[in-house]
Design an enzyme around this catalytic site. Structure first.
Site, short mmCIF file in Angstrom:
data_model
loop_
_atom_site.label_atom_id
_atom_site.label_comp_id
_atom_site.label_asym_id
_atom_site.label_seq_id
_atom_site.Cartn_x
_atom_site.Cartn_y
_atom_site.Cartn_z
CB THR A 157 -0.94 0.04 1.22
OG1 THR A 157 -0.19 0.42 2.38
CG2 THR A 157 -1.60 -1.31 1.45
CG ASN A 206 7.35 1.16 6.63
OD1 ASN A 206 8.44 1.29 7.17
ND2 ASN A 206 7.07 1.66 5.42
CE1 TYR A 212 9.77 9.93 12.23
CE2 TYR A 212 11.18 9.46 14.12
CZ TYR A 212 10.58 9.05 12.94
OH TYR A 212 10.77 7.78 12.49
CE LYS A 267 7.99 6.70 14.05
NZ LYS A 267 7.25 5.55 13.49
CB THR A 326 15.11 5.21 3.94
OG1 THR A 326 14.94 6.08 5.08
CG2 THR A 326 15.25 3.77 4.42
#
Length: 234
Positions: A36, A77, A142, A146, A177
């Site tokens: 997805t 993810n 962030y 998290k 990444t």
């Protein structure tokens, strides 16, 4: 849980860690993998069923759960990194972090836990971070999101145990990444993350700490935070 024969859904499958999860699932014999993304046209992996999904849109989450009614393994993810300051940046930017990492992933858990339970049980993986346990300048939004997702993961794990659903919290430092573009520190191969997590799924691990940095940060929580933050000159 056996990966072979499972039906998995991975959010944020078009790149980075999500893409490695998809390829690892296929290599390990998953019967079906739903890949997805908000832009499904960017998913170019053969042998998967591509679904559009925006985890911050409840209608999109509901539609995905209805379409993928055979899922036994959910990999949460998808994520963003706005590098926002909690004090000086626009609050809407900060809310995007919480809407994605906390509310978005909680929506996915709420939508897919009944699906997994109906299919005989399985596993949910929430991709967390070493930043669940610390913060550095520029990571405020962030890190706060998290940290909230980490304890949400702990809470839903307790609720889902009697329903036959295992919940894994997956922690890592910096992975090589697109989201880490420009970062000059040490980074791990995102494939290592997928491998470590799925190894953990197969042994029903409640938590997987991928790298030494994440383990160091977690171990520091028992000590005075001043000692930990001194390494940043703070």
């Amino acid at each position: 849980m056996d990966i072979a024969g499972s039906v998995a859904l991975v959010t944020g499958s078009n790149r980075g860690i999500g893409r490695r999860f998809v390829t690892q699932l296929l290599e390990r014999g998953a019967a079906k993998v739903y890949a997805t993304a908000r832009r499904p046209e960017l998913v170019d992996i053969e042998g998967v069923e591509v679904l559009p999904l925006d985890i911050t849109d409840q209608a999109s989450v509901t539609a995905a759960a209805e379409r993928a009614g055979d899922v036994t393994l959910l990999i949460n993810n998808a994520g963003i990194a706005t590098q926002s300051s909690l004090l000086t940046d626009d609050l809407e930017t900060v809310r995007r972090e919480m809407d994605t990492h906390f509310w978005g992933n909680l929506s996915m858990v709420r939508a897919f836990a009944p699906v997994i339970e109906r299919n005989g049980g399985g596993t949910i993986v929430n991709v967390l971070s070493a930043l669940s346990w610390f913060a550095y300048p520029g990571s405020g939004g962030y890190a706060a999101a998290k940290a909230a997702e980490w304890n949400m993961t702990n809470a839903v794990r307790l609720e889902l145990v009697p329903r036959g659903v295992t919940v894994q919290g997956l922690h890592l430092g910096a992975a090589d990444t697109d989201i880490m573009a420009g970062y000059e520190g040490q980074m791990i191969d995102p494939m290592e993350v997928a491998i470590a997590s799925l190894d953990g799924v197969q042994r029903d691990a409640a938590e997987v700490v991928v790298d030494e940095w994440s383990a160091l940060v977690k171990a520091s929580l028992a000590a005075d935070p001043a000692a930990f933050y001194a390494q940043f000159g703070i």
